[in-house]
Design an enzyme around this catalytic site. Structure first.
Site, PDB file in Angstrom:
ATOM      1  N   ILE A  93       0.471  -1.266  -0.248  1.00  0.00           N
ATOM      2  CA  ILE A  93       0.487   0.092   0.544  1.00  0.00           C
ATOM      3  C   ILE A  93       0.521   1.455   0.217  1.00  0.00           C
ATOM      4  O   ILE A  93       0.228   2.693  -0.133  1.00  0.00           O
ATOM      5  CB  ILE A  93      -1.082   0.086   1.591  1.00  0.00           C
ATOM      6  CG1 ILE A  93      -0.194   0.122   2.714  1.00  0.00           C
ATOM      7  CG2 ILE A  93      -2.250  -0.962   1.207  1.00  0.00           C
ATOM      8  CD1 ILE A  93      -0.731  -0.026   3.827  1.00  0.00           C
ATOM      9  N   GLY A  94       2.295   1.362   0.399  1.00  0.00           N
ATOM     10  CA  GLY A  94       3.071   2.116  -0.323  1.00  0.00           C
ATOM     11  C   GLY A  94       4.370   1.572   0.362  1.00  0.00           C
ATOM     12  O   GLY A  94       4.971   0.970   0.046  1.00  0.00           O
ATOM     13  N   VAL A  95       5.483   2.821  -0.727  1.00  0.00           N
ATOM     14  CA  VAL A  95       6.563   2.970  -0.466  1.00  0.00           C
ATOM     15  C   VAL A  95       7.378   3.861   0.271  1.00  0.00           C
ATOM     16  O   VAL A  95       7.002   5.250  -0.178  1.00  0.00           O
ATOM     17  CB  VAL A  95       7.570   2.698  -1.736  1.00  0.00           C
ATOM     18  CG1 VAL A  95       9.121   2.176  -1.292  1.00  0.00           C
ATOM     19  CG2 VAL A  95       6.204   1.006  -2.438  1.00  0.00           C
ATOM     20  N   GLY A  96       7.811   3.968   0.941  1.00  0.00           N
ATOM     21  CA  GLY A  96       9.384   4.761   1.646  1.00  0.00           C
ATOM     22  C   GLY A  96      10.174   4.753   1.223  1.00  0.00           C
ATOM     23  O   GLY A  96      10.706   3.986   1.431  1.00  0.00           O
TER      24      GLY A  96
ATOM     25  N   PHE B 209      12.021   3.359   4.273  1.00  0.00           N
ATOM     26  CA  PHE B 209      12.038   1.896   4.984  1.00  0.00           C
ATOM     27  C   PHE B 209      12.517   0.868   3.978  1.00  0.00           C
ATOM     28  O   PHE B 209      12.820  -0.234   3.943  1.00  0.00           O
ATOM     29  CB  PHE B 209      11.944   2.223   6.591  1.00  0.00           C
ATOM     30  CG  PHE B 209      11.883   1.357   7.246  1.00  0.00           C
ATOM     31  CD1 PHE B 209      13.575   0.943   8.067  1.00  0.00           C
ATOM     32  CD2 PHE B 209      11.536   0.539   7.085  1.00  0.00           C
ATOM     33  CE1 PHE B 209      13.296  -0.116   8.831  1.00  0.00           C
ATOM     34  CE2 PHE B 209      11.829  -1.433   8.262  1.00  0.00           C
ATOM     35  CZ  PHE B 209      12.632  -1.215   8.639  1.00  0.00           C
ATOM     36  N   GLY B 210      11.172   0.974   3.467  1.00  0.00           N
ATOM     37  CA  GLY B 210      10.677   0.358   2.484  1.00  0.00           C
ATOM     38  C   GLY B 210       9.475  -0.188   2.229  1.00  0.00           C
ATOM     39  O   GLY B 210       8.530   1.123   2.268  1.00  0.00           O
ATOM     40  N   LYS B 211       8.627  -1.351   2.126  1.00  0.00           N
ATOM     41  CA  LYS B 211       7.917  -1.037   1.055  1.00  0.00           C
ATOM     42  C   LYS B 211       6.679  -1.154   2.210  1.00  0.00           C
ATOM     43  O   LYS B 211       7.149  -1.626   3.735  1.00  0.00           O
ATOM     44  CB  LYS B 211       7.667  -2.531   1.028  1.00  0.00           C
ATOM     45  CG  LYS B 211       8.359  -2.139  -0.697  1.00  0.00           C
ATOM     46  CD  LYS B 211       7.790  -3.563  -1.477  1.00  0.00           C
ATOM     47  CE  LYS B 211       8.156  -3.867  -2.889  1.00  0.00           C
ATOM     48  NZ  LYS B 211       7.813  -4.747  -3.774  1.00  0.00           N
TER      49      LYS B 211
ATOM     50  N   ASP C  10      10.888  15.093   9.679  1.00  0.00           N
ATOM     51  CA  ASP C  10      10.483  14.904   8.396  1.00  0.00           C
ATOM     52  C   ASP C  10       9.387  14.478   8.137  1.00  0.00           C
ATOM     53  O   ASP C  10       8.597  13.826   7.534  1.00  0.00           O
ATOM     54  CB  ASP C  10      11.139  12.579   7.646  1.00  0.00           C
ATOM     55  CG  ASP C  10      11.698  12.974   6.531  1.00  0.00           C
ATOM     56  OD1 ASP C  10      10.819  14.031   5.675  1.00  0.00           O
ATOM     57  OD2 ASP C  10      10.829  11.642   6.361  1.00  0.00           O
TER      58      ASP C  10
END
EC number: 2.7.11.1
Length: 858
Positions: free
Chosen positions: A527-530, A532-534, A645
């Site tokens: 549902i998302g990627v940042g 840190f990771g998925k 952030d």
């Protein structure tokens, strides 16, 4: 000479009797460190003595805790305990004709050979049941606290001995009881009668009642530790911010340091002067105040009567009928109609404190919030007062015993707690330690007394004031609070790379649980990627939806960020911060498990999306929610926490559109609001990065304020913070918006979907706030409290223009403060003048205060 020796001998014998005879120590404060072998002093300089001479049951066990929780600021009395596997009794001498305060201290840690989850027991004080089938472990989990204090006010009785009986539960085969500390403090009679809310001609007798303290709040002010309490009662007063409900937080008021509180109508022991030198009011705009209220919400146990004590003191106004307001408790009128509250009418003068007691019965059959007590205050128009405002200085809530019972049920464990497999075999501790006190006679005892007395007097001469904050945690919370933090286990295992500190703060999931909940990290669940990771959508414990952030081995954010997020977020519980449920650190994988936010990120609703466009009012409410979360980070915790952030992808939305700040991997603890900074390697997201922080590598909470200013313009303009495809002057949203603001062309770049739908005054206030956030110098930027105040004001302006009668409740609630206690806009009262700070221009100040002073101006 013989006469002097006789007097000295009598004097020393008197102190000898006090030392060796417990029956003669009644009327004195008694603090017992249970299981300790020698006296000790806690960080507040309070003396604790061993419990042995008051314990009347043989064959008990004393056991030290094997793990010290990081939040345990004082080891005394919590790192020692007394364990009971059968009924046991303490007998403490008291004066039967006096009221006494009883505090029980529990630290549900790991004790050698014992599983703390097996501990279920009851506690009684003489014939009064205090706790029944009580689990300190479950209660601390629900309150997300490492330790617990239960405080009671025991009515006078005919007995000169207070018997405290601990009885392990017969419903659990391995049950045991434990206690870490006991305090018994004689107290003056501070209770009489209370008006029964909803029944004008009825009262509740509290003079003969046994009470449990549920909440004790310094409204609008900072925490007051027990060492600074009045009357020697060592009560702790907590800031009221976590209990404020709805969007209207009001403002806090503070008297000058030399303002004198005149206790002419009540004893000093009622409450310390600091409670009466701060207050919370609705704010300076009477017109807005008439359309809103101040509301506090408290969770309690049902089927009990509660006393709500409201403390008042006027330190700004001087005349009766200048400020008159209504008080509602559970939507019933406590003061109102033709009998509203008028502080000066009650006290007769400035600086004279008073309190009002109200009784309310909470029925389990009422439904719809039957486990809550609400307090609301609104301005009254009765008698045409000079100001339309309300005010509260302090608040206490006490539970009254019913049929000699004060016990409520244990909290209901969350699904995560209920399924957590941390059970161990109860082995019991075979070591029975008896602590025998023998009394020496003759000259040796007298000399010992004289020596102790001399040392005590010398210590008194050289003891100074104590500035430490009290280590005792809040006593509030009911039996139905639920949370997910575990305070039981101290270490992770199975090859965990985490520090002991991080590992002991929340639930540890196995990798098999995580894989099962995500279908082995199926890409369809991403549902998302940042950075840190998925992020995967997952299910745990048979149906609970969660978001699982899985580390990317190639990511720059590694173990340090992983630990940072656990250590920071697991300690924080706030409506506008995403909740961390647990973590997984196994088989080379690092995962963080959060509450699932069904509506995704704020950015997904602003641009490049097929979702419906957000209304302006909803955008304002989301911005206010995020501001509350950041404001809490800056002011609500023990240390300032700088997020580092802040951006629209780190503001998540739940199913009710409540905004929650997320992603704390880059967060740092700051200099505790003293105007200092933290020197650190620059980290953050381009487009949101504070240029001053980038230049000087000195981080303050004002760096978050800068980033939030970019978020505000992103909300207004519905475009990315950076867009390289645009012309050079338009690439950075912050720079472009500031340029347009200065040129007066800002309306040209706002979201086309909003044009013509924003009230001009609201737009001006919003844009001015965002502009101040983006000031080049951090000193010129507002605090998050100021930002929050201005956004609240902008929302009020929009609602007034829309003709809205009520706020949208979906983003209501919050646990932050606009003033000195929790930070933000403090109205400092000195010599009758008010200073709202730099967030309002002098013209705006003049306009607002002219409306207050002259009601016709409204």
């Amino acid at each position: 000479m013989n006469e002097k020796l006789r007097i000295l001998f009598s004097f020393l014998c008197f102190f000898y009797v006090l030392l060796v005879s417990p029956s003669q120590s009644n009327g004195q404060d008694i603090s017992l460190s249970c299981g300790a072998s020698e006296p000790a002093v806690d960080q507040d300089k309070k003396k604790w003595e061993p419990d042995t001479k008051f314990l009347k049951t043989p064959n008990t066990v004393h056991a030290p805790a094997t793990y010290q929780d990081p939040s345990l600021l004082s080891t005394v009395p919590y790192m020692t305990s007394r364990i009971f596997t059968a009924p046991a009794t303490y007998e403490i001498p008291v004066k039967g004709d006096k009221r006494h305060m009883l505090r029980l201290h529990f630290y549900p840690s790991t004790y050698t050979g014992l599983n703390i989850l097996d501990s279920y027991f009851s506690v009684a004080a003489n014939d009064l049941t205090l706790l029944s089938n009580f689990s300190a472990a479950i209660t601390c989990q629900a309150l997300t606290q490492a330790y617990l204090v239960r405080e009671y006010s025991l009515a006078p009785s005919e007995k000169d001995v207070l018997s405290i009986i601990f009885t392990p539960s017969d419903k659990h085969p391995k049950a045991f009881a434990f206690i870490n500390g006991i305090e018994v403090i004689p107290m003056p009679e501070l209770f009489d009668t209370a008006s029964l809310v909803g029944f004008s001609d009825q009262t509740s007798d509290t003079k003969t009642a046994n009470l449990q303290t549920m909440f004790r709040l310094n409204v609008g002010g900072q925490d007051i530790p027990g060492s600074q309490d009045s009357g020697g009662l060592t009560r702790t007063w907590y800031n009221d911010a976590p209990y404020i409900f709805s969007a209207g937080l009001g403002v806090t008021l503070q008297a000058s340091n030399n303002f004198r509180i005149d206790y002419q109508k009540m004893p000093v022991s009622t409450a310390p002067a600091d409670v009466y030198k701060t207050a919370r009011s609705q704010g300076p705009n009477g017109d807005i105040n008439m359309k809103s209220n101040l509301t506090w919400m408290f969770q309690v146990d049902t089927n009990f009567t509660y006393i709500m004590r409201l403390h008042f003191c006027e330190f700004q106004l001087a005349k009766i009928n200048q400020k008159v307001f209504n008080i509602f408790i559970n939507n019933r009128t406590a003061q109102g109609d033709t009998n509203p509250a008028d502080i000066l009418g009650w006290t007769g003068g400035k600086g004279i404190p008073t309190y009002k007691d109200y009784a309310i019965y909470v029925d389990a059959n009422t439904g719809g919030g039957g486990e809550e007590i609400s307090l609301q205050m609104t301005p009254s128009t009765f008698g045409q007062p000079e100001y339309y405002d309300s005010q509260l200085n302090g608040l206490e809530i006490f539970k009254i015993d019913t049929m000699k019972n004060l016990a409520g049920p244990n909290p209901k464990p969350s699904p995560m707690q209920a399924n957590e497999d941390v059970k161990k075999d109860f082995q019991g501790d075979k070591r029975i330690t008896a602590f025998v006190i023998g009394s020496a006679g003759g000259v040796a005892a007298v000399l010992f007394c004289a020596l102790c007395f001399t040392m005590y007097q010398r210590k008194r001469k050289f003891s100074g004031s104590d500035s430490h904050t009290s280590s005792w945690l809040p006593i509030y919370g009911n039996s139905h609070t639920s949370a997910t933090k575990s305070t039981i286990s101290g270490k992770s295992n199975n090859g965990s790379h985490l520090s002991n500190l991080a590992a002991g703060l929340c639930r540890r999931f196995s990798l098999s649980e995580i894989k099962h909940g995500t279908h082995n990290f199926d890409e369809s669940n991403v549902i998302g990627v940042g950075g840190f990771g998925k992020v995967y959508k997952g299910v745990i414990d048979g149906g609970t939806k969660v978001a699982i952030k899985k580390s990317n081995p190639n990511s720059e954010q590694g173990l340090n960020e992983f630990e940072t997020e656990i250590e920071l977020l697991s300690r924080l519980r706030h409506k506008h911060l995403v909740s961390l449920i647990g973590y997984c650190d196994e088989g080379g994988e690092m995962c963080l498990i959060y509450d699932y936010m069904s509506l995704g990120t704020l950015r997904e609703h602003l641009y490049n999306t097929k979702r419906p466009q957000l209304t302006w009012k909803r955008r304002l409410e989301i911005a206010i929610g995020a501001a509350r979360g950041l404001h809490y980070l800056h002011t609500g915790a023990k240390y300032t926490i700088i997020h580092r952030d802040v951006k629209t992808t780190n503001i998540l939305l739940d199913e009710n559109w409540v905004a929650k700040v997320s992603d704390f991997g880059l967060s740092k603890t700051g200099p505790n609001m003293n105007g200092g900074h933290v020197t650190t390697v620059v980290k953050g997201s381009f487009g949101y990065l504070d240029p001053e922080y980038f230049r000087r590598q000195q981080l303050t909470e004002k760096s978050d304020v800068y980033s939030f200013g970019v978020v505000l313009f992103e909300v207004l303009c519905a475009r990315p913070a950076l867009n390289p495809s645009l012309s050079k002057e338009q690439v950075s949203l912050g720079d472009w918006a500031m340029n347009c603001k200065r040129k007066g062309t800002l309306e040209d770049i706002i979201d086309p979907n909003l044009k013509g739908k924003i009230n001009p005054e609201c737009l001006k206030k919003f844009a001015d706030t965002a502009e101040k956030c983006l000031s080049d110098s951090g000193l010129d930027r507002p605090t998050m409290g100021d930002v929050l105040w201005n956004l609240e004001f902008a929302l009020q302006l929009q609602e007034t223009a829309d003709g809205s009668r009520h706020r949208t409740p979906s983003n209501g609630g919050g646990s932050v403060d606009l003033g000195g206690g929790g930070g933000g806009v403090t109205v400092n009262i000195s010599a009758g003048e008010s200073d709202l700070g730099d967030d309002l221009s002098s013209e705006e100040n003049s306009g607002i205060f002219s409306q207050i002073v002259n009601p016709k101006g409204r």
